[in-house]
Design a protein around this motif. Structure first.
Motif, PDB file in Angstrom:
ATOM      1  N   CYS A 155      11.667 -40.466  54.847  1.00  0.00           N
ATOM      2  CA  CYS A 155      12.899 -40.950  55.468  1.00  0.00           C
ATOM      3  C   CYS A 155      12.780 -40.934  56.987  1.00  0.00           C
ATOM      4  O   CYS A 155      12.197 -40.017  57.573  1.00  0.00           O
ATOM      5  CB  CYS A 155      14.076 -40.084  55.025  1.00  0.00           C
ATOM      6  SG  CYS A 155      14.444 -40.216  53.263  1.00  0.00           S
ATOM      7  N   THR A 157      13.897 -39.964  59.745  1.00  0.00           N
ATOM      8  CA  THR A 157      14.807 -39.026  60.389  1.00  0.00           C
ATOM      9  C   THR A 157      14.698 -39.040  61.913  1.00  0.00           C
ATOM     10  O   THR A 157      15.654 -38.669  62.606  1.00  0.00           O
ATOM     11  CB  THR A 157      14.573 -37.610  59.849  1.00  0.00           C
ATOM     12  OG1 THR A 157      13.165 -37.288  59.916  1.00  0.00           O
ATOM     13  CG2 THR A 157      15.024 -37.506  58.402  1.00  0.00           C
ATOM     14  N   THR A 159      14.605 -41.742  63.640  1.00  0.00           N
ATOM     15  CA  THR A 159      15.539 -42.808  63.998  1.00  0.00           C
ATOM     16  C   THR A 159      16.974 -42.411  63.674  1.00  0.00           C
ATOM     17  O   THR A 159      17.896 -42.731  64.437  1.00  0.00           O
ATOM     18  CB  THR A 159      15.145 -44.103  63.276  1.00  0.00           C
ATOM     19  OG1 THR A 159      13.783 -44.416  63.602  1.00  0.00           O
ATOM     20  CG2 THR A 159      16.035 -45.265  63.677  1.00  0.00           C
ATOM     21  N   TRP A 160      17.176 -41.715  62.555  1.00  0.00           N
ATOM     22  CA  TRP A 160      18.524 -41.197  62.272  1.00  0.00           C
ATOM     23  C   TRP A 160      19.028 -40.394  63.468  1.00  0.00           C
ATOM     24  O   TRP A 160      20.166 -40.568  63.922  1.00  0.00           O
ATOM     25  CB  TRP A 160      18.515 -40.276  61.056  1.00  0.00           C
ATOM     26  CG  TRP A 160      18.152 -40.863  59.743  1.00  0.00           C
ATOM     27  CD1 TRP A 160      17.688 -42.122  59.481  1.00  0.00           C
ATOM     28  CD2 TRP A 160      18.196 -40.190  58.479  1.00  0.00           C
ATOM     29  NE1 TRP A 160      17.431 -42.261  58.139  1.00  0.00           N
ATOM     30  CE2 TRP A 160      17.736 -41.104  57.506  1.00  0.00           C
ATOM     31  CE3 TRP A 160      18.553 -38.904  58.090  1.00  0.00           C
ATOM     32  CZ2 TRP A 160      17.652 -40.756  56.143  1.00  0.00           C
ATOM     33  CZ3 TRP A 160      18.473 -38.556  56.752  1.00  0.00           C
ATOM     34  CH2 TRP A 160      18.034 -39.476  55.777  1.00  0.00           C
ATOM     35  N   ASN A 164      22.233 -41.006  66.017  1.00  0.00           N
ATOM     36  CA  ASN A 164      23.344 -40.126  65.670  1.00  0.00           C
ATOM     37  C   ASN A 164      24.219 -39.870  66.897  1.00  0.00           C
ATOM     38  O   ASN A 164      23.822 -39.157  67.821  1.00  0.00           O
ATOM     39  CB  ASN A 164      22.817 -38.800  65.118  1.00  0.00           C
ATOM     40  CG  ASN A 164      23.930 -37.872  64.675  1.00  0.00           C
ATOM     41  OD1 ASN A 164      25.060 -38.299  64.435  1.00  0.00           O
ATOM     42  ND2 ASN A 164      23.623 -36.589  64.567  1.00  0.00           N
ATOM     43  N   TRP A 193      25.805 -35.176  61.004  1.00  0.00           N
ATOM     44  CA  TRP A 193      25.495 -36.604  61.082  1.00  0.00           C
ATOM     45  C   TRP A 193      26.795 -37.363  61.308  1.00  0.00           C
ATOM     46  O   TRP A 193      27.846 -37.008  60.791  1.00  0.00           O
ATOM     47  CB  TRP A 193      24.837 -37.100  59.797  1.00  0.00           C
ATOM     48  CG  TRP A 193      23.470 -36.548  59.548  1.00  0.00           C
ATOM     49  CD1 TRP A 193      23.088 -35.735  58.518  1.00  0.00           C
ATOM     50  CD2 TRP A 193      22.288 -36.773  60.325  1.00  0.00           C
ATOM     51  NE1 TRP A 193      21.753 -35.428  58.608  1.00  0.00           N
ATOM     52  CE2 TRP A 193      21.233 -36.058  59.710  1.00  0.00           C
ATOM     53  CE3 TRP A 193      22.016 -37.500  61.476  1.00  0.00           C
ATOM     54  CZ2 TRP A 193      19.934 -36.050  60.213  1.00  0.00           C
ATOM     55  CZ3 TRP A 193      20.720 -37.495  61.976  1.00  0.00           C
ATOM     56  CH2 TRP A 193      19.696 -36.787  61.356  1.00  0.00           C
ATOM     57  N   PHE A 197      26.473 -42.320  58.158  1.00  0.00           N
ATOM     58  CA  PHE A 197      25.034 -42.120  57.955  1.00  0.00           C
ATOM     59  C   PHE A 197      24.720 -41.598  56.551  1.00  0.00           C
ATOM     60  O   PHE A 197      23.645 -41.877  56.025  1.00  0.00           O
ATOM     61  CB  PHE A 197      24.490 -41.134  58.988  1.00  0.00           C
ATOM     62  CG  PHE A 197      24.064 -41.769  60.286  1.00  0.00           C
ATOM     63  CD1 PHE A 197      24.734 -42.869  60.794  1.00  0.00           C
ATOM     64  CD2 PHE A 197      23.004 -41.271  61.018  1.00  0.00           C
ATOM     65  CE1 PHE A 197      24.354 -43.449  61.992  1.00  0.00           C
ATOM     66  CE2 PHE A 197      22.607 -41.842  62.206  1.00  0.00           C
ATOM     67  CZ  PHE A 197      23.286 -42.940  62.703  1.00  0.00           C
ATOM     68  N   CYS A 198      25.629 -40.839  55.972  1.00  0.00           N
ATOM     69  CA  CYS A 198      25.362 -40.183  54.693  1.00  0.00           C
ATOM     70  C   CYS A 198      26.036 -40.893  53.521  1.00  0.00           C
ATOM     71  O   CYS A 198      25.476 -40.941  52.428  1.00  0.00           O
ATOM     72  CB  CYS A 198      25.829 -38.734  54.734  1.00  0.00           C
ATOM     73  SG  CYS A 198      25.105 -37.791  56.099  1.00  0.00           S
ATOM     74  N   TYR A 236      26.215 -46.971  62.217  1.00  0.00           N
ATOM     75  CA  TYR A 236      25.915 -46.745  60.803  1.00  0.00           C
ATOM     76  C   TYR A 236      24.975 -47.807  60.247  1.00  0.00           C
ATOM     77  O   TYR A 236      24.185 -47.539  59.331  1.00  0.00           O
ATOM     78  CB  TYR A 236      27.209 -46.713  59.975  1.00  0.00           C
ATOM     79  CG  TYR A 236      27.728 -48.079  59.577  1.00  0.00           C
ATOM     80  CD1 TYR A 236      27.256 -48.723  58.432  1.00  0.00           C
ATOM     81  CD2 TYR A 236      28.659 -48.753  60.354  1.00  0.00           C
ATOM     82  CE1 TYR A 236      27.707 -49.989  58.080  1.00  0.00           C
ATOM     83  CE2 TYR A 236      29.119 -50.007  60.008  1.00  0.00           C
ATOM     84  CZ  TYR A 236      28.641 -50.626  58.865  1.00  0.00           C
ATOM     85  OH  TYR A 236      29.083 -51.886  58.526  1.00  0.00           O
ATOM     86  N   ALA A 239      20.966 -47.056  61.249  1.00  0.00           N
ATOM     87  CA  ALA A 239      20.163 -45.919  60.811  1.00  0.00           C
ATOM     88  C   ALA A 239      20.935 -45.120  59.774  1.00  0.00           C
ATOM     89  O   ALA A 239      22.155 -45.250  59.647  1.00  0.00           O
ATOM     90  CB  ALA A 239      19.803 -45.021  62.000  1.00  0.00           C
ATOM     91  N   GLY A 240      20.207 -44.285  59.053  1.00  0.00           N
ATOM     92  CA  GLY A 240      20.850 -43.355  58.144  1.00  0.00           C
ATOM     93  C   GLY A 240      20.509 -43.596  56.692  1.00  0.00           C
ATOM     94  O   GLY A 240      20.122 -44.692  56.280  1.00  0.00           O
ATOM     95  N   TRP A 241      20.672 -42.542  55.908  1.00  0.00           N
ATOM     96  CA  TRP A 241      20.427 -42.582  54.472  1.00  0.00           C
ATOM     97  C   TRP A 241      21.250 -43.664  53.800  1.00  0.00           C
ATOM     98  O   TRP A 241      20.751 -44.430  52.973  1.00  0.00           O
ATOM     99  CB  TRP A 241      20.738 -41.212  53.873  1.00  0.00           C
ATOM    100  CG  TRP A 241      20.790 -41.164  52.381  1.00  0.00           C
ATOM    101  CD1 TRP A 241      21.909 -41.227  51.587  1.00  0.00           C
ATOM    102  CD2 TRP A 241      19.673 -41.055  51.483  1.00  0.00           C
ATOM    103  NE1 TRP A 241      21.560 -41.156  50.259  1.00  0.00           N
ATOM    104  CE2 TRP A 241      20.205 -41.045  50.165  1.00  0.00           C
ATOM    105  CE3 TRP A 241      18.298 -40.950  51.659  1.00  0.00           C
ATOM    106  CZ2 TRP A 241      19.389 -40.944  49.037  1.00  0.00           C
ATOM    107  CZ3 TRP A 241      17.480 -40.846  50.543  1.00  0.00           C
ATOM    108  CH2 TRP A 241      18.032 -40.847  49.247  1.00  0.00           C
TER     109      TRP A 241
END
Length: 544
Positions: A155, A157, A159-160, A164, A193, A197-198, A236, A239-241
């Protein structure tokens, strides 16, 4: 990569009376004990069964509830705790740089039976009839003594973290950067976060519009409009999961592919972690890497590991400091990095392609970010096809996908954008080849291509404000040519995005250099899905 050009400049002098404007910059604590809120974070991004997970939570509610579930093909709660005592902790103004510093509020141990994946943590707080809910994500990999699956999803992260905005600043804008009104080159992992993002509601717009704008119509950014309307971070979609890795993980699970899931930051700490897998997978927007992360992937491929990269914008070198709690990236002001002029200036946190870093992305994944970048965002190739033009349809990557020379892959599902990576190339007999003037090697096969740009077209539409403009092209012109002139800007305007295949060392690399490949999986584009299967089967199982 996007620089932000449409928000008004905010100085420390005007910040207090412009708080309503800053609300559009970032998500963060109300710093008001009368406002119902709850936020939380974990010290680490990824864990294994048997690990203890500490939750650092601040809430204005007297009690709060906790729910954790695996965010896979289906979701159901695996752990719930109710009636936890709530405490509201002060949050430093510079929490985005130095961390929140909240104490541990609750902890749990990851059960041995939890399988790899992204695990959604939901924090809930109530006051009378009012309810607030915020989210966090942790990544769970296989237990150390378990037999690993063939694939590992790494993942993005780095870039997350860069995008953020929780608490005030990120690597793009903020209230705690230089002079109090610019991006911060230093960011902390010890904070929540940002919203979106989640977890995202179904139907949240992606960065690319599903249909290009009509000629003469004012350019729109539906994802930002949606974020403003519903209280989500405008980042959002970058980036992000929830926007990227989640969709790939769910698709792969539905197709029967077993994935481990780790953080990119894990490679910085444990460079040999990849060696147990046949294929490392990267998806989405994957822009920020430390030198150690790259070293880990390079060594893995040279030793026989395979890479499937369905991701774009491999651009910035970072540094990970303070035992993983801090990420540093000076980016556009890399000349102010403390390492500049030292014997470690190759680790300066600037663009990979240019001195003093001088390590083109093509050396790792076969493509360079500065040969991209924008496609389908605003008026940057705003009327483009939205897909890749096929040049080598007989390559194994395209087997069974029903594509021919000149066909456009992924146009209906809009997979090409919003940032892409490319190469300097030449055409011979209707086929593209790398010129090798930019770090590429002759063994790289260019399979498909689309066009990108660093300058947003200005059509003179009344009332229109350009988001990208010319700022990125000006940066490129300055660092590549030493000055910004009409001629150097023109030289930096044109870019491309590629699908490439490359045997390197004992390993093999496939790169579809676009952030939005997952859009083809979300929208069940049969050609995109078949190519994804081909790549995973070949690189993970040795099946052509």
């Amino acid at each position: 990569m996007t620089q932000n050009l449409i928000e008004p400049a905010i100085t420390p002098r005007t910040r207090a009376k412009a708080r309503h404007i800053l609300d559009h910059y970032y998500i963060g604590p109300a710093r008001d004990s009368s406002a119902l809120e709850i936020w939380g974070y974990t010290p680490e991004m990824s864990y294994a069964p048997g690990d203890r997970v500490a939750l650092h939570v601040s809430t204005t509610a007297a009690e709060w509830d906790l729910e954790i579930g695996r965010d896979g093909l289906t979701y159901h709660p695996l752990l719930t705790v109710t009636g936890l005592p709530g405490v509201h902790h002060p949050t430093p103004e510079d929490c985005s740089v130095k961390g929140c510093g909240w104490p541990e509020a609750h902890a749990f141990t990851i059960p041995e039976e939890w399988v790899p994946g992204g695990y959604l943590i939901t924090f809930r707080a109530r006051s009378g009839q009012d309810l607030v809910e915020e989210h966090h994500i942790i990544l769970v990999r296989s237990a150390p003594d378990a037999s690993p699956p063939p694939y590992v999803l790494v993942c993005a992260t780095g870039t997350w973290l860069a995008y953020n905005c929780w608490g005030g600043s990120n690597h793009y804008e903020g209230i705690t950067g230089p002079n109090g009104n610019a991006f911060s080159p230093v960011l902390s992992t010890q904070r929540p976060w940002t919203r979106g993002f989640c977890r995202l509601p179904e139907g949240a717009p992606r960065a690319l519009r599903e249909q290009p704008a009509r000629p003469g119509e004012m350019v729109r950014y539906p994802y930002m409009e949606w974020a403003y309307a519903y209280g989500y971070s405008k980042k959002y979609a970058s980036a992000g999961w929830a926007t990227y890795e989640r969709h790939f993980a769910r698709w792969a699970e539905g197709e029967g592919y077993a994935l481990d899931v780790i953080a990119l930051h894990d490679l910085h700490r444990d460079p040999g972690l990849l060696d147990q897998y046949a294929c490392a997978v990267f998806v989405g927007h994957d822009e920020y890497w430390s030198a150690e992360m790259r070293d880990a992937v390079d060594a893995y491929v040279d030793g026989g590991g395979n890479v499937a990269r369905f991701a774009g914008n491999f651009l910035w070198q970072t540094r990970i400091e303070d035992e993983g709690r801090t990420q540093v990236c000076y980016k556009y002001i890399a000349d102010q990095d403390p390492l500049m002029g030292t014997d470690r200036e190759h680790l300066v946190s600037g663009a990979f392609d240019i001195p003093p870093v001088g390590r083109p992305g093509a050396l790792t994944f076969g493509v360079n970010a500065l040969s991209g970048v924008y496609a389908g965002l605003g008026n940057c190739v705003g009327g483009g096809a939205g897909g890749f033009t096929i040049y080598r349809p007989n390559h194994w990557v395209f087997r069974g996908a029903g594509v021919g020379y000149g066909d456009v892959l992924g146009a209906r599902s809009r997979i090409f954008g919003y940032e892409v990576d490319g190469l300097d190339y030449r055409f011979e007999d209707g086929l593209p080849f790398p010129t090798c003037a930019d770090g590429a090697v002759p063994e790289i096969e260019i399979l498909a291509m689309g066009l990108a740009t660093n300058i947003e077209a200005d059509h003179g539409t009344w009332g229109e404000t350009l988001y990208i403009g010319t700022a990125d092209a000006a940066f490129n012109a300055q660092v590549l040519f030493g000055e910004v002139t009409p001629e150097t800007l023109d030289a930096c305007m044109r870019g491309n995005g590629l699908i490439i295949s490359w045997h390197r060392g004992k390993g093999e690399i496939f790169t579809a250099a676009t952030c939005e490949w997952v859009a083809g999986l979300i929208r069940r584009d049969s050609q995109v899905e078949q190519i994804t299967r081909n790549v995973l089967n070949k690189l993970g199982k040795g099946q052509a």
